[in-house]
Design a protein around this motif. Structure first.
Motif, mmCIF file in Angstrom:
data_model
loop_
_atom_site.group_PDB
_atom_site.id
_atom_site.type_symbol
_atom_site.label_atom_id
_atom_site.label_comp_id
_atom_site.label_asym_id
_atom_site.label_seq_id
_atom_site.Cartn_x
_atom_site.Cartn_y
_atom_site.Cartn_z
ATOM 1 N N PHE A 64 -29.456 8.211 17.302
ATOM 2 C CA PHE A 64 -28.990 7.235 18.288
ATOM 3 C C PHE A 64 -28.803 5.954 17.920
ATOM 4 C CE2 PHE A 64 -31.716 10.389 21.122
ATOM 5 C CZ PHE A 64 -30.657 11.189 21.458
ATOM 6 N N GLY A 65 -28.272 5.265 18.877
ATOM 7 C CA GLY A 65 -28.122 3.781 18.334
ATOM 8 C C GLY A 65 -29.232 3.031 19.150
ATOM 9 N N ALA A 66 -29.157 1.531 19.266
ATOM 10 C CA ALA A 66 -30.280 0.812 19.654
ATOM 11 C C ALA A 66 -29.571 -0.203 20.691
ATOM 12 C CB ALA A 66 -30.955 0.007 18.588
ATOM 13 N N ALA A 84 -26.430 -0.591 12.122
ATOM 14 C CA ALA A 84 -25.849 -2.023 12.953
ATOM 15 C C ALA A 84 -24.498 -1.415 13.711
ATOM 16 C CB ALA A 84 -25.360 -2.878 11.903
ATOM 17 N N SER A 85 -23.702 -0.411 13.274
ATOM 18 C CA SER A 85 -22.379 -0.048 14.009
ATOM 19 C C SER A 85 -22.806 0.657 15.441
ATOM 20 C CB SER A 85 -21.856 0.914 13.163
ATOM 21 O OG SER A 85 -22.408 2.190 12.865
ATOM 22 N N ASP A 106 -22.908 -7.536 11.805
ATOM 23 C CA ASP A 106 -21.522 -6.785 12.276
ATOM 24 C C ASP A 106 -22.025 -5.546 13.281
ATOM 25 O OD1 ASP A 106 -19.710 -8.334 10.720
ATOM 26 O OD2 ASP A 106 -20.506 -7.246 9.121
ATOM 27 N N ILE A 107 -22.865 -6.046 13.991
ATOM 28 C CA ILE A 107 -23.303 -4.968 15.209
ATOM 29 C C ILE A 107 -22.074 -4.278 16.073
ATOM 30 C CG2 ILE A 107 -25.371 -6.147 15.449
ATOM 31 C CD1 ILE A 107 -24.328 -7.005 18.248
ATOM 32 N N PHE A 108 -22.236 -3.594 16.553
ATOM 33 C CA PHE A 108 -21.210 -2.738 17.433
ATOM 34 C C PHE A 108 -20.634 -3.489 18.538
ATOM 35 C CE2 PHE A 108 -20.073 0.230 21.077
ATOM 36 C CZ PHE A 108 -19.283 0.695 20.829
ATOM 37 N N CYS A 109 -21.511 -4.289 19.351
ATOM 38 C CA CYS A 109 -21.066 -4.941 20.664
ATOM 39 C C CYS A 109 -22.180 -5.831 21.107
ATOM 40 C CB CYS A 109 -20.956 -3.849 21.521
ATOM 41 S SG CYS A 109 -19.687 -4.372 23.101
#
Length: 385
Positions: A64-66, A84-85, A106-109
């Motif tokens: 999962f992401g954060a 980070a993506s 360089d995070i996703f959003c």
């Protein structure tokens, strides 16, 4: 249900403490993953619910992401294994250093909530020679029918951009050189137990997508936030939220255009039931209407009842009495609001008994403070690590 062997261990621990059932956490994650994988949906765990490093490591291991709301959360999530993506960064008040930190990772959003925030991110990204991926947080004007303190989707909320101004904001975002507009973001509140607000949210998302289509704008990401609630009253009967019902409601009502990705940001639903706070009774003080059970935990350790008027089921783990009495369970803090519950029925309770405050895995340990110069609560895990 807390097993007898766990209670025997608890009697040797220094109180107050948080106890995490990692087996239940993993079972919850298994159910969630199966529910979202059915439709290829994406989950970003809401770190604000519980940022305990071991909890974060278990959740990140599921791929999962954060979902982060501070620069420190961004850094901690990545440190604990979230790529980070898959990190999204929300919040109405991102500082310049926090924005720089997220861009360096360089995070996703970024989930952006105002025109000025867009302009600041654009300026900072330009100075760094970067392009910032951005989703616009839209305030859909939906009442989630939850506690007023955690209802975030109404028109008077500080969160999000006015639904009726979104087209204007989209045009501005598209004109910023260092911004890449990726999607729309929503979050209508927390501790939501009825799927109906999500159905309405889907309709609002569909409506906005149609408006954007008329502008010739297609966005690849739709983020519907989180907010699924947990059963504070019957934690043993309902230890895992009914993710399937909520996900099915989304699937039935949300228009997903070709190539679009759907995202969620669950927090409480993931960790709420796996955590229990345990406290020791210091004194019993009889009163005219009830008895005060004064415990060694205070709102410094579990603030939700004092802050929100929230309920946590309280159990006496060690009493052998068959007699039931009425108690106001209170803490030692020098504030009248340091009350966990009033007039509750417990087996006859004595000095030294252990009380369990159930469903404390979300917004418990993470909100602990050192007011009155108190120590932060200890933490133990079901695997003793």
């Amino acid at each position: 249900m807390i097993a007898q062997e766990d209670i025997r261990k608890f009697e040797t621990f220094s109180t107050p403490f948080y106890y995490y059932d990692l087996s239940l956490l993993r079972k919850t994650l298994d159910v969630l993953k199966k529910a979202v994988d059915k439709y290829g949906y994406n989950v970003h765990y809401a770190v604000k619910a519980n940022a305990n490093p071991r909890i974060l490591q278990v959740i990140s291991s599921y791929g999962f992401g954060a979902d982060c709301v501070s620069g420190n959360e961004v850094s901690k999530a990545i440190e604990c294994g979230f790529p980070a993506s898959k990190v999204v960064f929300a919040g109405v008040g991102k500082s310049d250093p926090e924005i720089i930190n997220a861009l360096n990772h360089d995070i996703f959003c970024f989930n952006c909530e105002s025109i000025q925030e867009l302009e600041v991110i654009n300026e900072i990204a330009g100075k760094m020679g970067k392009t910032a991926n951005v989703a616009l947080r839209l305030n859909p004007g939906i009442d989630a029918h939850t506690n007023k303190c955690i209802n975030t989707g109404l028109a008077d909320s500080k969160f999000g951009i006015d639904f009726n101004k979104m087209e204007e904001v989209v045009k501005i975002a598209l004109g910023l050189k260092n911004i890449k507009l990726k999607g729309l973001h929503f979050h209508i509140g927390s501790q939501i137990l009825d799927p109906e607000p999500y159905r309405l949210l889907c309709l609002r998302s569909n409506e906005m997508q149609e408006k954007l289509a008329k502008m010739g704008v297609e966005l690849p990401e739709i983020n519907l936030g989180g907010g699924i609630g947990v059963d504070y009253y019957k934690p043993d009967e309902n230890p895992i939220p009914d993710f399937d019902t909520f996900i099915e409601s989304i699937h039935s009502n949300l228009v997903v255009k070709p190539g679009q990705h759907v995202h969620f940001e669950f927090g409480r639903a993931v960790v709420g039931q796996c955590g229990t706070m345990v406290s020791r009774v210091l004194y019993i003080k009889p009163a005219s209407q009830t008895n005060f059970a004064i415990v060694d935990a205070g709102f410094t350790d579990l603030i939700r009842p004092a802050l929100y008027g929230s309920y946590h089921k309280i159990e006496n783990l060690t009493s052998q009495s068959s007699e039931t009495l009425s108690y106001d369970v209170v803490g030692p803090i020098c504030e009248s609001t340091d009350v966990f519950d009033k007039g509750i029925k417990l087996p006859e309770t004595k000095r030294g008994d252990l009380l369990a405050f159930r469903t404390a895995g979300a917004y418990g340990e993470i909100m602990a403070s050192q007011y009155n110069l108190r120590k932060l609560p200890n933490v133990y895990y079901s695997d003793n690590q």
